[in-house]
Structures are given as C-alpha cells and as structure tokens.
Design a protein around this motif. Sequence first.
Motif, PDB file in Angstrom:
ATOM      1  N   LYS A   1       2.203 -18.971  -1.037  1.00  0.00           N
ATOM      2  CA  LYS A   1       3.304 -19.335  -0.136  1.00  0.00           C
ATOM      3  C   LYS A   1       2.976 -18.963   1.313  1.00  0.00           C
ATOM      4  O   LYS A   1       3.866 -18.799   2.136  1.00  0.00           O
ATOM      5  CB  LYS A   1       4.591 -18.632  -0.574  1.00  0.00           C
ATOM      6  N   TRP A   2       1.696 -18.847   1.593  1.00  0.00           N
ATOM      7  CA  TRP A   2       1.229 -18.427   2.913  1.00  0.00           C
ATOM      8  C   TRP A   2       1.160 -19.650   3.819  1.00  0.00           C
ATOM      9  O   TRP A   2       0.097 -20.243   4.020  1.00  0.00           O
ATOM     10  CB  TRP A   2      -0.124 -17.756   2.756  1.00  0.00           C
ATOM     11  N   SER A   3       2.301 -20.026   4.387  1.00  0.00           N
ATOM     12  CA  SER A   3       2.380 -21.191   5.255  1.00  0.00           C
ATOM     13  C   SER A   3       2.512 -20.764   6.710  1.00  0.00           C
ATOM     14  O   SER A   3       2.897 -19.633   7.022  1.00  0.00           O
ATOM     15  CB  SER A   3       3.591 -22.061   4.874  1.00  0.00           C
ATOM     16  N   GLN A   4       2.231 -21.698   7.613  1.00  0.00           N
ATOM     17  CA  GLN A   4       2.359 -21.397   9.032  1.00  0.00           C
ATOM     18  C   GLN A   4       3.814 -21.254   9.436  1.00  0.00           C
ATOM     19  O   GLN A   4       4.141 -20.542  10.389  1.00  0.00           O
ATOM     20  CB  GLN A   4       1.674 -22.495   9.858  1.00  0.00           C
ATOM     21  N   ILE A   5       4.715 -21.899   8.709  1.00  0.00           N
ATOM     22  CA  ILE A   5       6.143 -21.772   8.996  1.00  0.00           C
ATOM     23  C   ILE A   5       6.630 -20.371   8.640  1.00  0.00           C
ATOM     24  O   ILE A   5       7.355 -19.735   9.402  1.00  0.00           O
ATOM     25  CB  ILE A   5       6.954 -22.829   8.221  1.00  0.00           C
ATOM     26  N   ALA A   6       6.228 -19.873   7.473  1.00  0.00           N
ATOM     27  CA  ALA A   6       6.679 -18.558   7.029  1.00  0.00           C
ATOM     28  C   ALA A   6       5.980 -17.421   7.756  1.00  0.00           C
ATOM     29  O   ALA A   6       6.575 -16.366   7.989  1.00  0.00           O
ATOM     30  CB  ALA A   6       6.468 -18.424   5.515  1.00  0.00           C
ATOM     31  N   PHE A   7       4.696 -17.636   8.112  1.00  0.00           N
ATOM     32  CA  PHE A   7       3.891 -16.586   8.757  1.00  0.00           C
ATOM     33  C   PHE A   7       3.171 -17.163   9.974  1.00  0.00           C
ATOM     34  O   PHE A   7       1.949 -17.358   9.953  1.00  0.00           O
ATOM     35  CB  PHE A   7       2.869 -16.013   7.767  1.00  0.00           C
TER      36      PHE A   7
ATOM     37  N   ALA B   1      -6.544 -20.486   6.376  1.00  0.00           N
ATOM     38  CA  ALA B   1      -5.857 -19.668   5.370  1.00  0.00           C
ATOM     39  C   ALA B   1      -6.120 -20.213   3.969  1.00  0.00           C
ATOM     40  O   ALA B   1      -6.020 -21.412   3.728  1.00  0.00           O
ATOM     41  CB  ALA B   1      -4.362 -19.663   5.662  1.00  0.00           C
ATOM     42  N   GLN B   2      -6.459 -19.319   3.062  1.00  0.00           N
ATOM     43  CA  GLN B   2      -6.751 -19.713   1.684  1.00  0.00           C
ATOM     44  C   GLN B   2      -6.716 -18.486   0.780  1.00  0.00           C
ATOM     45  O   GLN B   2      -6.522 -17.359   1.237  1.00  0.00           O
ATOM     46  CB  GLN B   2      -8.109 -20.393   1.601  1.00  0.00           C
ATOM     47  N   TRP B   3      -6.910 -18.719  -0.510  1.00  0.00           N
ATOM     48  CA  TRP B   3      -6.889 -17.645  -1.510  1.00  0.00           C
ATOM     49  C   TRP B   3      -8.184 -17.640  -2.308  1.00  0.00           C
ATOM     50  O   TRP B   3      -8.731 -18.698  -2.626  1.00  0.00           O
ATOM     51  CB  TRP B   3      -5.717 -17.833  -2.482  1.00  0.00           C
ATOM     52  N   SER B   4      -8.656 -16.442  -2.634  1.00  0.00           N
ATOM     53  CA  SER B   4      -9.838 -16.334  -3.491  1.00  0.00           C
ATOM     54  C   SER B   4      -9.453 -16.689  -4.924  1.00  0.00           C
ATOM     55  O   SER B   4      -8.288 -16.946  -5.231  1.00  0.00           O
ATOM     56  CB  SER B   4     -10.377 -14.901  -3.458  1.00  0.00           C
ATOM     57  N   SER B   5     -10.427 -16.673  -5.796  1.00  0.00           N
ATOM     58  CA  SER B   5     -10.126 -16.814  -7.216  1.00  0.00           C
ATOM     59  C   SER B   5      -9.301 -15.614  -7.674  1.00  0.00           C
ATOM     60  O   SER B   5      -9.323 -14.547  -7.062  1.00  0.00           O
ATOM     61  CB  SER B   5     -11.425 -16.900  -8.014  1.00  0.00           C
ATOM     62  N   LEU B   6      -8.566 -15.799  -8.741  1.00  0.00           N
ATOM     63  CA  LEU B   6      -7.756 -14.727  -9.337  1.00  0.00           C
ATOM     64  C   LEU B   6      -8.563 -14.064 -10.440  1.00  0.00           C
ATOM     65  O   LEU B   6      -9.153 -14.747 -11.286  1.00  0.00           O
ATOM     66  CB  LEU B   6      -6.454 -15.312  -9.887  1.00  0.00           C
TER      67      LEU B   6
ATOM     68  N   ILE C   1      -7.816 -21.166  -4.283  1.00  0.00           N
ATOM     69  CA  ILE C   1      -6.975 -22.179  -3.647  1.00  0.00           C
ATOM     70  C   ILE C   1      -7.481 -22.363  -2.226  1.00  0.00           C
ATOM     71  O   ILE C   1      -7.585 -21.393  -1.469  1.00  0.00           O
ATOM     72  CB  ILE C   1      -5.491 -21.759  -3.639  1.00  0.00           C
ATOM     73  N   SER C   2      -7.770 -23.583  -1.832  1.00  0.00           N
ATOM     74  CA  SER C   2      -8.428 -23.842  -0.555  1.00  0.00           C
ATOM     75  C   SER C   2      -7.469 -23.902   0.631  1.00  0.00           C
ATOM     76  O   SER C   2      -7.879 -24.245   1.742  1.00  0.00           O
ATOM     77  CB  SER C   2      -9.226 -25.144  -0.626  1.00  0.00           C
ATOM     78  N   SER C   3      -6.209 -23.580   0.408  1.00  0.00           N
ATOM     79  CA  SER C   3      -5.234 -23.535   1.493  1.00  0.00           C
ATOM     80  C   SER C   3      -4.274 -22.375   1.250  1.00  0.00           C
ATOM     81  O   SER C   3      -4.293 -21.753   0.177  1.00  0.00           O
ATOM     82  CB  SER C   3      -4.460 -24.854   1.579  1.00  0.00           C
ATOM     83  N   GLY C   4      -3.425 -22.070   2.224  1.00  0.00           N
ATOM     84  CA  GLY C   4      -2.497 -20.957   2.074  1.00  0.00           C
ATOM     85  C   GLY C   4      -1.395 -21.230   1.084  1.00  0.00           C
ATOM     86  O   GLY C   4      -0.815 -20.301   0.496  1.00  0.00           O
ATOM     87  N   THR C   5      -1.078 -22.506   0.880  1.00  0.00           N
ATOM     88  CA  THR C   5      -0.071 -22.894  -0.104  1.00  0.00           C
ATOM     89  C   THR C   5      -0.743 -23.729  -1.188  1.00  0.00           C
ATOM     90  O   THR C   5      -1.696 -24.455  -0.925  1.00  0.00           O
ATOM     91  CB  THR C   5       1.056 -23.710   0.551  1.00  0.00           C
TER      92      THR C   5
ATOM     93  N   PRO D   1       7.994 -13.285   0.646  1.00  0.00           N
ATOM     94  CA  PRO D   1       6.854 -13.217  -0.288  1.00  0.00           C
ATOM     95  C   PRO D   1       5.753 -14.170   0.148  1.00  0.00           C
ATOM     96  O   PRO D   1       6.018 -15.315   0.485  1.00  0.00           O
ATOM     97  CB  PRO D   1       7.464 -13.619  -1.634  1.00  0.00           C
ATOM     98  N   ILE D   2       4.518 -13.662   0.149  1.00  0.00           N
ATOM     99  CA  ILE D   2       3.387 -14.479   0.558  1.00  0.00           C
ATOM    100  C   ILE D   2       2.829 -15.286  -0.620  1.00  0.00           C
ATOM    101  O   ILE D   2       2.067 -16.231  -0.450  1.00  0.00           O
ATOM    102  CB  ILE D   2       2.287 -13.594   1.187  1.00  0.00           C
ATOM    103  N   ALA D   3       3.230 -14.886  -1.824  1.00  0.00           N
ATOM    104  CA  ALA D   3       2.805 -15.600  -3.037  1.00  0.00           C
ATOM    105  C   ALA D   3       3.772 -15.256  -4.161  1.00  0.00           C
ATOM    106  O   ALA D   3       4.642 -14.385  -4.022  1.00  0.00           O
ATOM    107  CB  ALA D   3       1.379 -15.218  -3.426  1.00  0.00           C
ATOM    108  N   GLN D   4       3.617 -15.939  -5.270  1.00  0.00           N
ATOM    109  CA  GLN D   4       4.432 -15.665  -6.448  1.00  0.00           C
ATOM    110  C   GLN D   4       3.596 -15.929  -7.693  1.00  0.00           C
ATOM    111  O   GLN D   4       2.721 -16.801  -7.702  1.00  0.00           O
ATOM    112  CB  GLN D   4       5.683 -16.551  -6.476  1.00  0.00           C
ATOM    113  N   VAL D   5       3.843 -15.162  -8.725  1.00  0.00           N
ATOM    114  CA  VAL D   5       3.167 -15.400 -10.000  1.00  0.00           C
ATOM    115  C   VAL D   5       4.213 -15.570 -11.099  1.00  0.00           C
ATOM    116  O   VAL D   5       5.234 -14.874 -11.112  1.00  0.00           O
ATOM    117  CB  VAL D   5       2.190 -14.248 -10.356  1.00  0.00           C
ATOM    118  N   THR D   6       3.981 -16.532 -11.961  1.00  0.00           N
ATOM    119  CA  THR D   6       4.869 -16.789 -13.091  1.00  0.00           C
ATOM    120  C   THR D   6       4.042 -16.803 -14.361  1.00  0.00           C
ATOM    121  O   THR D   6       2.983 -17.434 -14.415  1.00  0.00           O
ATOM    122  CB  THR D   6       5.595 -18.133 -12.929  1.00  0.00           C
ATOM    123  N   MET D   7       4.517 -16.082 -15.382  1.00  0.00           N
ATOM    124  CA  MET D   7       3.845 -16.070 -16.676  1.00  0.00           C
ATOM    125  C   MET D   7       4.801 -16.616 -17.739  1.00  0.00           C
ATOM    126  O   MET D   7       5.911 -16.102 -17.890  1.00  0.00           O
ATOM    127  CB  MET D   7       3.379 -14.654 -17.021  1.00  0.00           C
TER     128      MET D   7
END
Length: 260
Positions: free
Chosen positions: A40-46, A57-62, A119-123, A225-231
């Motif tokens: 959820k790391w967007s330019q609007i939120a952050f 902005a991007q995310w590494s592997s989990l 993930i190759s982008s912030g969102t 929140p910059i991200a969220q996880v759901t299981m």
Amino acid sequence: KVIWTVLVTILGYASSLPVGDDSLCTAEELAKYKIIFTGKWSQIAFPKQYPLYRPPAQWSSLLGVTHSSDYSMWKKNEYASNGVRDFAEKGEAWVLMKEIEEAGEKIQSVHGIFSAPAISSGTGQTSTELEAHPRHPLVSFVVRIVPSPDWFVGIDSLNLCEGGHWMDEVSVDLFPYDAGTDSGFTFSSPNFATIPQDTVTEITCSSPSHPANSFYYPKLKILPPIAQVTMVKIKKSQLGLSAPFINLPAKSNEIIDSVS
C-alpha cells in the motif's frame, strides 16, 4: 511421601511440555493457508520523498517460516540477526535461510519455509501458500522496503491456532521497521553502518524525530499501513485449486507536509 511423589511427577511432566503459546494448540492435523501480501506504499499515502526512479518504490520477495516458540526470526526491541540484517539492507536471503535451516536441525523448531515473488511497484500483490503444524503454528516473515537503508515490514510469531482449531482467516496491517543496522534517514541514503548495532524499532510518523526522515509526518497521529497481509485457510476441498485473488484497495491518506 505419596503427595510429594505425585507433585514431583506432575512437575516433571510439565517441564517436558513445549514452552510458549503454541503449546495450547490441540489441532489434530496440518493446516494449509494462502498468504496474500498487499503493498500500500503509494505516492498519495506517502508523498514525502516518494521514490520514483533509481529505483522506484517496490518490495523485495517475501521470506517466511512456520515455527514453534523456540525459534524467532526477528523481534521488536531486540537485535536483528546477521541474516535479517543482510535481508533488510540488501535483500540477500542466503544467511537468513541458513539460520532458519540450522534452527530446524538443532532444535526442530521450524516446520517449513515459504516465499513469494517480489512486487515491482509500491502497490500490488504477491502470494504463496504455507503449511502450519500443531507443534509449529506460528508464522513469521520479512519483506524489504526498496529502496531503503535497512527498512522492512513483517510479522513476528503470529499464532494461526486457537485451542483446538485453526483460524479461517486473519488480516494484519503492516508498518515499517528499522533493522537497526544502518543509520540512513531517507529511502536513498548511502550505506552507513550503525555502530554499535541498534535494536529493531518501529518507524512512526514522529520517530525518528528528524525532518530528514522519509516517514516523518508530524501532522499525523499515526502512519497509515504501508502494507497488509491476509492469510486464508485452504479447505480440503480446495487443495490443488488456486485460491481466489483478494483485491485490497490502498487507503488514501493525503498529506500536505511543509517539510517536504
């Protein structure tokens, strides 16, 4: 003498039980889950210093693990291991994988390792599956914030078991953490080792309290929140089938920051 003998027997039995909350899990079988990580790391939120290029902005592997209370991947206010340091600073997983494997071999505290693509982008979203065991019902994982000095998001020892049953679904909002191994204030800070090493701390809108901090938003009470996880627990009838894709829209958090 009879009472004393009974007490010794009870105490001896109790000392042989596993330590921690996971000892309360009485589920009789393994459980499989679909884990969905949503950035959820967007330019609007952050908006402050939001990375647009080199790299954007991007995310590494989990990288995650299911385990017992005898193992800890990382903990808030404790020192990060060498493996977590390498992962948080450079996204390198080899040392962390070795630490996990050694813990599993020595004290049998690890049931399984799981990973999900970057993930190759912030969102955006990435997902994978994990397997939990009644003696290993805890889930921990890390995802590196890219770019950043040593910042990451993750979960520490989330228990998927409630007494005699597995939870059907659980969602957790994620916030940024500082691994305490690099002293940079901004997303694009050069490598500057923290000596001596500091503990893992949560990054908030007011801490570190420095205008240069990329997450410093003094007008906010808390960061979004910059991200969220759901299981989501996979039912037996669904095994072998692809789990549904969960679309979790990012929340808007428009900010006018005089500092930025």
